[in-house]
Write an enzyme that holds these catalytic residues in place. Structure first.
Site, PDB file in Angstrom:
ATOM      1  N   GLU A 150      17.840 -22.350 -20.304  1.00 51.60           N
ATOM      2  CA  GLU A 150      17.995 -21.321 -19.106  1.00 51.60           C
ATOM      3  C   GLU A 150      18.444 -19.975 -20.180  1.00 51.60           C
ATOM      4  OE1 GLU A 150      19.050 -21.794 -14.884  1.00 51.60           O
ATOM      5  OE2 GLU A 150      20.967 -21.021 -15.868  1.00 51.60           O
ATOM      6  N   CYS A 164      24.834 -15.870 -10.728  1.00 52.71           N
ATOM      7  CA  CYS A 164      23.669 -16.484 -10.559  1.00 52.71           C
ATOM      8  C   CYS A 164      23.199 -16.555  -9.135  1.00 52.71           C
ATOM      9  CB  CYS A 164      23.494 -17.898 -10.956  1.00 52.71           C
ATOM     10  SG  CYS A 164      22.719 -17.959 -12.596  1.00 52.71           S
ATOM     11  N   HIS A 185      18.202 -12.498  -9.945  1.00 56.53           N
ATOM     12  CA  HIS A 185      18.477 -12.159 -11.394  1.00 56.53           C
ATOM     13  C   HIS A 185      17.391 -12.951 -12.061  1.00 56.53           C
ATOM     14  CE1 HIS A 185      20.597 -15.912 -10.971  1.00 56.53           C
ATOM     15  NE2 HIS A 185      20.297 -16.128 -12.270  1.00 56.53           N
ATOM     16  N   HIS A 228      15.713 -14.890 -16.127  1.00 57.16           N
ATOM     17  CA  HIS A 228      16.012 -15.642 -17.320  1.00 57.16           C
ATOM     18  C   HIS A 228      14.997 -15.677 -18.035  1.00 57.16           C
ATOM     19  CE1 HIS A 228      19.995 -17.161 -15.986  1.00 57.16           C
ATOM     20  NE2 HIS A 228      19.501 -17.561 -14.690  1.00 57.16           N
ATOM     21  N   ASP A 258       5.415 -18.263 -14.528  1.00 56.93           N
ATOM     22  CA  ASP A 258       5.801 -17.082 -15.425  1.00 56.93           C
ATOM     23  C   ASP A 258       5.947 -15.787 -14.447  1.00 56.93           C
ATOM     24  OD1 ASP A 258       6.483 -15.774 -17.733  1.00 56.93           O
ATOM     25  OD2 ASP A 258       4.270 -15.428 -18.300  1.00 56.93           O
ATOM     26  N   HIS A 259       6.885 -14.949 -14.697  1.00 56.78           N
ATOM     27  CA  HIS A 259       7.107 -13.784 -13.838  1.00 56.78           C
ATOM     28  C   HIS A 259       6.836 -13.910 -12.565  1.00 56.78           C
ATOM     29  CE1 HIS A 259       6.442 -12.000 -18.036  1.00 56.78           C
ATOM     30  NE2 HIS A 259       6.876 -10.924 -17.399  1.00 56.78           N
ATOM     31  N   HIS A 304      15.585 -16.310 -10.029  1.00 56.68           N
ATOM     32  CA  HIS A 304      16.118 -17.012  -8.990  1.00 56.68           C
ATOM     33  C   HIS A 304      17.222 -16.738  -8.555  1.00 56.68           C
ATOM     34  CE1 HIS A 304      18.587 -19.880 -11.378  1.00 56.68           C
ATOM     35  NE2 HIS A 304      19.024 -18.695 -11.819  1.00 56.68           N
TER      36      HIS A 304
HETATM   37 NI    NI Z   1      20.475 -17.692 -12.956  1.00 55.37          NI
END
Ligand code: NI
Length: 136
Positions: free
Chosen positions: A126, A33, A39, A41, A79-80, A14
């Site tokens: 997160e 972020c 990037h 998580h 997911d992914h 995200h």
């Molecule tokens: Ni982030």
């Protein structure tokens, strides 16, 4: 009242940014972020339902059925994935853990109620040291 929690993992990318601000302002508010190239998580999702044990089964909710609902309603869609670009239920929203938890609640609640139980909490990690909780 008994509470039952199902834990699931997923990975997603995200970016946190306010489109009305320039990169400098975004970096000052959101830090790493706000990296324009995204990037990732390793998220951990705790879904807690509540109810009274059934006289027929002793369950408040079949944990396997709950896992299937969480998998199909949430995990398969995130997911992914890139949360900003690929997830319908986060569209046009900041992809903060706070908003994400609220969105997950909204997606799951109808499915939980269909099974005669109530959703109690969404807890979303997160990172191992940062999580949010939403109780509806
Ligand atoms: Ni982030």
């Amino acid at each position: 009242m008994v509470y039952l929690t199902r834990v699931e993992h997923f990975n997603a990318a995200h970016r946190l940014f306010n489109k009305n601000w320039d990169d400098e302002k975004n970096f000052s508010v959101f830090g790493k972020c706000s990296n324009p190239n995204w990037h990732g998580h390793n998220y951990e999702l705790h879904v807690t339902v509540k109810g009274e044990p059934s006289p027929d089964t002793g369950y408040i909710f079949n944990a396997k059925a709950l896992g299937k609902i969480v998998q199909e309603t949430i995990i398969d869609k995130v997911d992914h994935r890139n949360l900003n670009l690929e997830v319908d239920f986060l569209k046009d929203n900041f992809t903060s853990a706070e908003n994400f938890a609220i969105a997950i609640w909204k997606e799951l609640q109808p499915h939980i109620e269909q099974h005669g139980a109530q959703l109690h909490a969404i807890k979303l990690y997160e990172t191992p040291r940062i999580y949010v909780e939403y109780f509806g």
